[in-house]
Design an enzyme around this catalytic site. Structure first.
Site, PDB file in Angstrom:
ATOM      1  N   LYS A 201       0.858  -1.185   0.000  1.00 55.43           N
ATOM      2  CA  LYS A 201       0.000   0.000   0.000  1.00 55.43           C
ATOM      3  C   LYS A 201       0.897   1.238   0.000  1.00 55.43           C
ATOM      4  CE  LYS A 201      -3.700   2.333   2.560  1.00 55.43           C
ATOM      5  NZ  LYS A 201      -4.566   2.262   3.755  1.00 55.43           N
ATOM      6  N   LYS A 224       1.234   9.941   6.016  1.00 61.24           N
ATOM      7  CA  LYS A 224       1.332   8.518   6.355  1.00 61.24           C
ATOM      8  C   LYS A 224       2.581   7.878   5.748  1.00 61.24           C
ATOM      9  CE  LYS A 224      -3.669   8.127   6.892  1.00 61.24           C
ATOM     10  NZ  LYS A 224      -4.850   7.264   6.767  1.00 61.24           N
ATOM     11  N   LYS A 255      -2.161  -1.517  -3.702  1.00 62.79           N
ATOM     12  CA  LYS A 255      -3.023  -0.331  -3.641  1.00 62.79           C
ATOM     13  C   LYS A 255      -2.163   0.925  -3.704  1.00 62.79           C
ATOM     14  CE  LYS A 255      -6.436   1.979  -0.700  1.00 62.79           C
ATOM     15  NZ  LYS A 255      -7.095   2.005   0.619  1.00 62.79           N
ATOM     16  N   SER A 281     -10.199   5.546  -4.806  1.00 61.77           N
ATOM     17  CA  SER A 281     -11.168   6.612  -5.009  1.00 61.77           C
ATOM     18  C   SER A 281     -10.716   7.646  -6.030  1.00 61.77           C
ATOM     19  CB  SER A 281     -11.475   7.282  -3.675  1.00 61.77           C
ATOM     20  OG  SER A 281     -10.293   7.805  -3.077  1.00 61.77           O
TER      21      SER A 281
END
Length: 331
Positions: A201, A224, A255, A281
């Site tokens: 990710k 992050k 991802k 998204s």
């Protein structure tokens, strides 16, 4: 035999529709899709998400109806993400362990409505529950701690499994969390609960609309990058995947999806395990915005991107376009 032109004309097999179908190397079906759904409070509620045109948050009764719709369309699994009310968020994300939280109530509602006819995938991470929007616990310096976070992720996963989740999907990117969750599931008797690890990710710019959907975007303090992967790295992704498989992941995820097709391909080639991609998204929103701007036909743009995931080696795809794509595929 001479394989050069005109003995070989590669256009021959493209000359008609039946022939193109016969020679197609990769196929997309509704059974390849996982439908992400956002859960909110209340009853009879549908809240359109401005940054995700065509996507809404649904109250629990609406989630159950979407699950029935998925079954009718041939979509085998839904993925649930809660929009936790602000008053239930805290620095420690304790609402994640509440057996009566939005996620658990949605799981039970779908199970009551659909039985075992559909799979339920649940997100394991603290960002929908923390007041600071990070996926884990913070130390005094604002750094996301690893081992303390893993301990609470285990509790979160057990809470979801007890409610009836079929797949728990740790999306936090903490080191060692797959092993800890697997051991806890085994000890609690949840032998058939799968782990789909968000193994690779990335710290991506494509997550903005999702954070709006779960209500964490405006809360996020900092970034992050200390736990999500650097978009420049691919070899590191293979190390992450290898560790998660060794720790007990049943499947792995890359991802975002489209910007990392090379990573998907390398993971599939190296490990031969079930590999999923999340068409996130921002990727979804770009298709919708492009179609609205006249860049191309929406359905054609959508289907071309979805088949790209299959071509790269994906077992399945998490996409907000799941229901729309399934309707097209069902003809």
């Amino acid at each position: 035999m001479d394989a050069s032109y005109p003995h070989t004309r590669l256009r021959r097999t493209r000359s008609s529709g039946w022939s193109r179908a016969l020679h197609r190397e990769n196929r997309l079906a509704p059974s390849d899709l996982v439908w992400p759904l956002f859960v909110t409070g209340g009853k009879g509620v549908e809240e359109p998400i401005a940054s995700l045109p065509g996507v809404s948050r649904w109250s629990i009764d609406g989630i159950a109806e979407r699950a029935k719709e998925a079954i009718a369309l041939g979509i085998p699994c839904i993925a649930l993400f809660p929009n936790t009310p602000g008053e239930c968020r805290s620095d420690g994300g304790e609402e994640a362990f509440n057996p009566d939280n939005l996620m658990c109530r949605a799981i039970k509602s779908v199970r009551d409505a659909c039985g075992s006819d559909i799979g339920i995938l649940t997100d394991v991470a603290l960002d929908p529950y923390t007041s600071h929007g990070q996926d884990g616990l913070l130390d005094a310096n604002g750094y996301v701690t690893n081992d303390d976070t893993v301990a609470v992720l285990v509790d979160q996963a057990l809470n979801q499994a007890a409610a009836g989740a079929d797949i728990v999907a740790p999306s936090d990117m903490m080191d060692g969390r797959v092993r800890a969750i697997r051991m806890a599931l085994e000890m609690a008797g949840h032998h058939n609960v799968q782990i789909m690890s968000y193994a690779a990710k990335y710290a991506s710019a494509f997550y903005g609309p999702f954070r709006d959907a779960v209500g964490s975007g405006g809360l996020l303090k900092g970034d992050k990058k200390s736990y999500q992967m650097d978009p420049a790295n691919a070899e590191e992704a293979l190390r992450e995947v290898a560790l998660d498989i060794a720790e007990g992941a049943d499947s792995v995820m890359v991802k975002p999806g489209l910007a990392y097709l090379d990573v998907i391909w390398r993971v599939k080639e190296r490990f031969g395990v079930p590999v999923f991609a999340y068409q996130v998204s921002g990727e979804y929103a770009l298709i919708e915005a492009g179609a609205a701007a006249g860049v191309g036909d929406r359905d054609a743009l959508m289907m071309e991107k979805l088949i790209a995931f299959k071509r790269a080696g994906c077992t399945g795809i998490l996409t907000y376009h799941a229901a729309t794509a399934a309707r097209l595929l069902n003809g």
